[in-house]
Scaffold this active site. Structure first.
Site, PDB file in Angstrom:
ATOM      1  N   ASP A 208     -49.863 -81.283  32.545  1.00 52.01           N
ATOM      2  CA  ASP A 208     -50.813 -82.017  31.705  1.00 52.01           C
ATOM      3  C   ASP A 208     -51.171 -83.365  32.320  1.00 52.01           C
ATOM      4  O   ASP A 208     -52.331 -83.768  32.361  1.00 52.01           O
ATOM      5  CB  ASP A 208     -50.219 -82.245  30.305  1.00 52.01           C
ATOM      6  CG  ASP A 208     -49.660 -80.975  29.703  1.00 52.01           C
ATOM      7  OD1 ASP A 208     -49.960 -79.897  30.230  1.00 52.01           O
ATOM      8  OD2 ASP A 208     -48.916 -81.061  28.715  1.00 52.01           O
ATOM      9  N   TYR A 260     -40.064 -75.103  22.752  1.00 50.53           N
ATOM     10  CA  TYR A 260     -40.292 -75.449  24.162  1.00 50.53           C
ATOM     11  C   TYR A 260     -38.975 -75.635  24.931  1.00 50.53           C
ATOM     12  O   TYR A 260     -38.747 -75.011  25.973  1.00 50.53           O
ATOM     13  CB  TYR A 260     -41.157 -76.718  24.241  1.00 50.53           C
ATOM     14  CG  TYR A 260     -41.746 -76.940  25.607  1.00 50.53           C
ATOM     15  CD1 TYR A 260     -43.049 -76.548  25.895  1.00 50.53           C
ATOM     16  CD2 TYR A 260     -40.990 -77.505  26.625  1.00 50.53           C
ATOM     17  CE1 TYR A 260     -43.585 -76.727  27.158  1.00 50.53           C
ATOM     18  CE2 TYR A 260     -41.523 -77.692  27.880  1.00 50.53           C
ATOM     19  CZ  TYR A 260     -42.821 -77.310  28.142  1.00 50.53           C
ATOM     20  OH  TYR A 260     -43.335 -77.499  29.400  1.00 50.53           O
TER      21      TYR A 260
HETATM   22  C1  GLA Z   1     -47.045 -78.054  27.639  1.00 53.01           C
HETATM   23  C2  GLA Z   1     -46.277 -78.824  28.713  1.00 53.01           C
HETATM   24  C3  GLA Z   1     -46.719 -78.373  30.110  1.00 53.01           C
HETATM   25  C4  GLA Z   1     -46.675 -76.860  30.245  1.00 53.01           C
HETATM   26  C5  GLA Z   1     -47.356 -76.167  29.060  1.00 53.01           C
HETATM   27  C6  GLA Z   1     -47.172 -74.691  29.072  1.00 53.01           C
HETATM   28  O1  GLA Z   1     -48.384 -78.401  27.675  1.00 53.01           O
HETATM   29  O2  GLA Z   1     -46.462 -80.204  28.564  1.00 53.01           O
HETATM   30  O3  GLA Z   1     -45.937 -79.015  31.079  1.00 53.01           O
HETATM   31  O4  GLA Z   1     -45.358 -76.415  30.411  1.00 53.01           O
HETATM   32  O5  GLA Z   1     -46.888 -76.662  27.820  1.00 53.01           O
HETATM   33  O6  GLA Z   1     -47.786 -74.129  30.180  1.00 53.01           O
END
Ligand code: GLA
Length: 498
Positions: A208, A260
């Site tokens: 991101d 997550y």
């Molecule tokens: C979130 C995390 C990223 C990535 C996505 C899944 O956005 O911040 O680093 O792992 O999830 O692809």
């Protein structure tokens, strides 16, 4: 080696192109709000965009490249020096009240208290830490007055959090006189902002922040890590990516332990167990951190009669890991060590281990290896020689496969996302999938240009507008929740006289 300077502008047009006129009101409102609250205009503005990930989900923290693009929705920050503390306000004061933190860069971020100011604080700490790591003298720590405004919907999977962290970091580096060309390249800034965002309690990868810093108008990017590098991926003519928010709110930080961070732990365990089953010594197996690190081990084992093929890691997963769950005791026996010893000093993992004792290793690893292969495949289609129609069909198939894998193997979809994907596929999408962490948030659909208007109409009427009636969305924010997206530019510093 000199890095690329952060793009610095004294007008909005060079950042926003034809969207500049519409954006101007936001900057004026921010400047006025800052003046009304702090008695002075901001010295500097910075902005950083959200992103949509086209393919490569939940693989950045496993070391694999991803393929996102920056979007036009962004966070803008205005900063001036003053007072003794960090005072952070939001233009939408009715939604986000003022927050005050001490100006001590060594303070810890209180992850128990989820608030949007934590993201600013994470950036603040990250800037000071990076300066210290580079041996730069610590600048005078004075108070700061900060006003923020953002259009990236929160909890939508479009990286509103990275947009705050990156915009704040860009502004703070300027305020403290850190030179982007010497002290930290844009790639390094994206790395330290990714590290900094983990203070908020999510052990996220670096996608991101990388695309928020390195995004470019008109072009998607294949982002690779360690170190961060971004390669241009021109999208085929005649294809549009449409984003639709399922409005199932997925706040990564608040749900991290059960979602997550649990997946991050499962992947680490899968890598270690797979290493052990591939014959690595136990100590070496326990030290393996990512599934990508295992590739040479897999290649060595699968060379010879079976041959080392691109599909070898996936073959290893199917051959060596059993489906279903592994209990903590089973993993500990294979690795010959208590689980906690793999995650020493990792507070987020400790919370996961305290809450969960069963882990799915086969399915998570199978997702990661198959998704990792779809990223270069997507890039190759874009760069290849086929007709636009052939390219669009191939990309759509990769996106659909990614969605199936996220839903069935990684279990990060949800009923609302599945519903939007199904609606999209029934109404002209060539491919459709969740984007970002999942468990809610947005879908991204690949639609042919000539079908976009009708597609937007159907999804708006059948999915999004009913949410207004339910009071979950307003008419004013509708267009931030369903829109055709063009790749937009990355973070920038703005010296504006407003
Ligand atoms: C979130 C995390 C990223 C990535 C996505 C899944 O956005 O911040 O680093 O792992 O999830 O692809």
């Amino acid at each position: 080696m000199a890095g690329t300077p952060i793009s610095t502008h004294s007008d909005l047009e060079s950042v926003y192109g034809e969207g500049a006129a519409a954006v101007r009101d936001r900057y004026v409102a921010l400047s006025k709000a800052h003046h009304a609250r702090f008695g002075t205009k901001p010295e500097i503005f910075a902005r950083a965009p959200g992103r949509v990930n086209l393919i490569g989900e939940h693989i950045d923290y496993e070391g694999y490249g991803v393929l996102p693009m920056a979007i036009h929705l962004d966070t803008i920050v205005g900063v001036s020096r003053g007072g003794a503390d960090l005072t952070i306000t939001n233009v939408e004061a009715h939604k986000y009240g003022d927050l005050t933190f001490s100006a001590d860069p060594d303070q810890t971020v209180d992850v128990g208290k989820h608030n949007w100011g934590n993201y600013f604080l994470a950036a603040y700490k990250g800037v000071f830490e990076t300066a210290a790591a580079k041996g730069l003298p610590r600048p005078d720590i004075s108070g700061l007055n900060v006003t923020i405004q953002g259009t990236v919907p929160t909890g939508s999977g479009l990286s509103s959090s990275a947009a705050i962290v990156c915009a704040a970091s860009v502004a703070l580096m300027h305020v403290y006189g850190f030179d982007f060309t010497k002290e930290a390249s844009l790639g390094e800034v994206s790395e330290f902002t990714a590290r900094a965002e983990r203070y908020v309690g999510v052990t996220s990868g670096g996608m991101d922040q990388a695309i928020s810093m390195l995004g470019a108008r008109g072009i998607a990017k294949l982002v690779e890590f360690d170190p961060v590098r971004a390669h241009d991926v021109p999208l085929p003519a005649g294809a549009t990516f449409v984003i639709c928010n399922s409005l199932a709110v997925s706040n990564k930080a608040e749900s991290a332990t059960g979602r997550y961070n649990l997946r991050v732990v499962e992947c680490r365990l899968a890598a270690a167990v797979l290493a052990a089953l591939l014959g690595e010594r136990r100590e070496a197996a326990r030290a393996v951190r990512t599934l990508k690190q295992l590739e040479p081990v897999v290649a060595a084992r699968y060379s010879g009669p079976k041959g080392s093929t691109a599909g070898a890691p996936l073959a290893a997963v199917h051959e060596l890991l059993h489906p279903g769950t592994y209990s903590a005791a089973e993993v500990e026996e294979i690795l010959d060590a208590p689980l906690a010893s793999l995650f020493e000093g990792d507070a987020s993992a400790a919370l996961v281990l305290a809450a969960f004792r069963d882990f799915k290793l086969h399915d998570r690893a199978a997702h990661v290896y198959s998704e990792a292969a779809r990223v270069p495949a997507f890039r190759d289609v874009c760069l290849g020689h086929g007709s636009a129609d052939e390219k669009i069909a191939a990309l759509g198939k990769l996106m659909d496969d990614s969605q199936a894998s996220c839903r069935d193997l990684y279990e990060c979809s949800c009923k609302e996302l599945d519903q939007v994907v199904a609606l999209a596929k029934a109404n002209g999408a060539i491919g459709s999938r969740l984007t970002g962490a999942g468990w809610g948030g947005c879908t991204v659909s690949l639609v042919k240009d000539e079908d976009v208007d009708a597609f937007l109409r159907v999804l708006t009427e059948e999915y999004v507008r009913p949410l207004i009636a339910e009071g979950r969305l307003t008419e004013e924010t509708l267009s931030d929740n369903i829109f055709a997206s063009k790749p937009s530019s990355g973070a920038a510093l703005l010296k504006l006289d407003l």
